[in-house]
Scaffold this motif. Structure first.
Motif: not given
Length: 144
Positions: A62, A66, A94-95
């Motif tokens: 992540r 990010e 992205l989530d």
């Protein structure tokens, strides 16, 4: 300052700790697409408990995504030849991508079920980080 505590501040705002998992993932992804089993293997240097290792891998993926250093997706196969024909980024935010990764990445299950279920692709920004920092310590690569 020892290498264990050294870090590299990147333009994406992420501190890549030298010889940390993010450093290893970027280094390994620089060669080709990187299957999720590879970061899991290297996370074993830092965390033996599989549940905590999974949390570590997911948090590092992540953070790198990010920062704009990795994209998350999979290899697609040519249905006529059973060969990999390319990499495709997973759709969604992205989530949503991370939720999907958490569903397929199960290091406590049979390796054939999850090891190649997700592939990471380094970005140009990620390559710039790899070029700017030293290679990880050789101790990580002795068994390969």
């Amino acid at each position: 300052m020892s290498n264990e505590n050294a870090g590299f501040a990147t333009s994406g705002g992420l501190i890549v700790e030298l010889d940390g998992l993010a450093h290893l993932v970027l280094h390994q992804a620089d060669d080709d697409w990187l299957e999720i089993g590879n970061p899991n293997y290297y996370a074993g240097f830092f965390e033996h408990d599989l549940e905590r290792r999974s949390v570590l891998v997911l948090s590092v993926v992540r953070a790198l995504a990010e920062a704009g250093y990795l994209r998350i997706g999979e290899l697609i196969r040519d249905s006529d030849h059973l060969e990999n024909s390319g990499w495709v980024e997973w759709t969604g935010t992205l989530d949503e991508q991370m939720d999907r990764l958490a569903e397929v990445y199960k290091p406590d299950g049979p390796e054939d079920d999850w090891y190649w279920a997700c592939w990471l692709q380094i970005t140009d920004a990620g390559r710039a980080v790899v070029e700017a920092i030293p290679n990880p310590a050789g101790r990580f690569f002795r068994k390969l």
